[in-house]
Motif scaffolding. Sequence first.
Motif, PDB file in Angstrom:
ATOM      1  N   SER A  59      -4.371  11.611   5.809  1.00 40.85           N
ATOM      2  CA  SER A  59      -5.119  11.880   4.643  1.00 40.85           C
ATOM      3  C   SER A  59      -4.266  11.903   3.417  1.00 40.85           C
ATOM      4  N   ALA A  60      -4.734  10.848   2.291  1.00 42.57           N
ATOM      5  CA  ALA A  60      -4.102  10.808   1.203  1.00 42.57           C
ATOM      6  C   ALA A  60      -4.890  10.010   0.251  1.00 42.57           C
ATOM      7  N   MET A  61      -4.380   9.850  -1.071  1.00 43.91           N
ATOM      8  CA  MET A  61      -4.825   8.718  -1.789  1.00 43.91           C
ATOM      9  C   MET A  61      -4.138   7.605  -1.745  1.00 43.91           C
ATOM     10  N   TYR A  62      -4.747   6.619  -1.540  1.00 41.25           N
ATOM     11  CA  TYR A  62      -3.847   5.297  -1.247  1.00 41.25           C
ATOM     12  C   TYR A  62      -4.105   4.363  -2.300  1.00 41.25           C
ATOM     13  N   TYR A  63      -3.160   3.796  -2.554  1.00 41.21           N
ATOM     14  CA  TYR A  63      -2.863   2.745  -3.937  1.00 41.21           C
ATOM     15  C   TYR A  63      -2.379   1.479  -3.431  1.00 41.21           C
TER      16      TYR A  63
ATOM     17  N   LYS B  91      -5.807   2.468  -9.160  1.00 38.50           N
ATOM     18  CA  LYS B  91      -6.169   3.693  -9.320  1.00 38.50           C
ATOM     19  C   LYS B  91      -6.307   4.739  -8.022  1.00 38.50           C
ATOM     20  N   GLY B  92      -6.358   3.915  -6.899  1.00 36.00           N
ATOM     21  CA  GLY B  92      -6.385   4.645  -5.621  1.00 36.00           C
ATOM     22  C   GLY B  92      -7.762   4.646  -5.006  1.00 36.00           C
ATOM     23  N   THR B  93      -7.673   4.900  -3.727  1.00 37.36           N
ATOM     24  CA  THR B  93      -8.939   4.978  -2.813  1.00 37.36           C
ATOM     25  C   THR B  93      -8.662   6.376  -2.067  1.00 37.36           C
ATOM     26  N   LEU B  94      -9.575   7.207  -1.922  1.00 39.61           N
ATOM     27  CA  LEU B  94      -9.348   8.550  -1.217  1.00 39.61           C
ATOM     28  C   LEU B  94      -9.670   8.577   0.388  1.00 39.61           C
ATOM     29  N   VAL B  95      -8.688   8.739   1.085  1.00 43.06           N
ATOM     30  CA  VAL B  95      -8.773   8.715   2.606  1.00 43.06           C
ATOM     31  C   VAL B  95      -8.836  10.214   3.044  1.00 43.06           C
ATOM     32  N   THR B  96      -9.817  10.803   3.885  1.00 45.04           N
ATOM     33  CA  THR B  96      -9.773  11.998   4.557  1.00 45.04           C
ATOM     34  C   THR B  96     -10.069  11.794   5.936  1.00 45.04           C
ATOM     35  N   VAL B  97      -9.081  12.418   6.715  1.00 46.98           N
ATOM     36  CA  VAL B  97      -9.431  12.352   8.210  1.00 46.98           C
ATOM     37  C   VAL B  97      -9.256  13.874   8.530  1.00 46.98           C
TER      38      VAL B  97
ATOM     39  N   TRP C 167       0.903  -1.145  -0.013  1.00 45.53           N
ATOM     40  CA  TRP C 167       0.132  -0.043   0.049  1.00 45.53           C
ATOM     41  C   TRP C 167       0.750   1.198   0.138  1.00 45.53           C
ATOM     42  N   PHE C 168       0.609   2.166  -0.823  1.00 44.33           N
ATOM     43  CA  PHE C 168       1.300   3.394  -1.004  1.00 44.33           C
ATOM     44  C   PHE C 168       0.135   4.582  -0.811  1.00 44.33           C
ATOM     45  N   ARG C 169       0.823   5.564  -0.519  1.00 46.11           N
ATOM     46  CA  ARG C 169      -0.172   6.789  -0.378  1.00 46.11           C
ATOM     47  C   ARG C 169       0.570   8.060  -0.869  1.00 46.11           C
ATOM     48  N   GLN C 170      -0.492   8.990  -1.246  1.00 46.92           N
ATOM     49  CA  GLN C 170      -0.071  10.253  -1.744  1.00 46.92           C
ATOM     50  C   GLN C 170      -0.844  11.352  -1.346  1.00 46.92           C
TER      51      GLN C 170
END
Length: 125
Positions: A90-94, A117-123, A36-39
């Motif tokens: 908070s980031a897009m997780y890939y 393509k990613g899924t967005l996490v917002t905290v 899992w990556f995040r940006q």
Amino acid sequence: QVQLVESGGGSVQAGGSLRLSCAASGFTRDTYCMTWFRQAPGKEREGVAGIEDDGSTSYVDSVKGRFTISKDRVKNTLYLEMNNLQPEDSAMYYCAAKGGVCGWYLLEEYAMDHWGKGTLVTVSS
């Protein structure tokens, strides 16, 4: 071809939890490592948690003790359980995968062959 489809992102308050899933298909190799990556906006993509085919795992220091990576071989699905989420998470997780063993490069994006393509996490605080 290999396809990775992430799901499970959303908006939570600080201290909350989410579980991300990555459904994998089209694997042709006997073994894969997956990560899992995040940006976050304006930041470089970083490896968060990775798992080898033998089940060994690696985490970036900032998520140790809060995130858990796992996989279900039968369902061909990778998971990321995220607890005690903070605004900085908070980031897009890939989801990403590489055939064979990743070893030292398990959290390195340049080592990966396949990406979702990613899924967005917002905290929120």
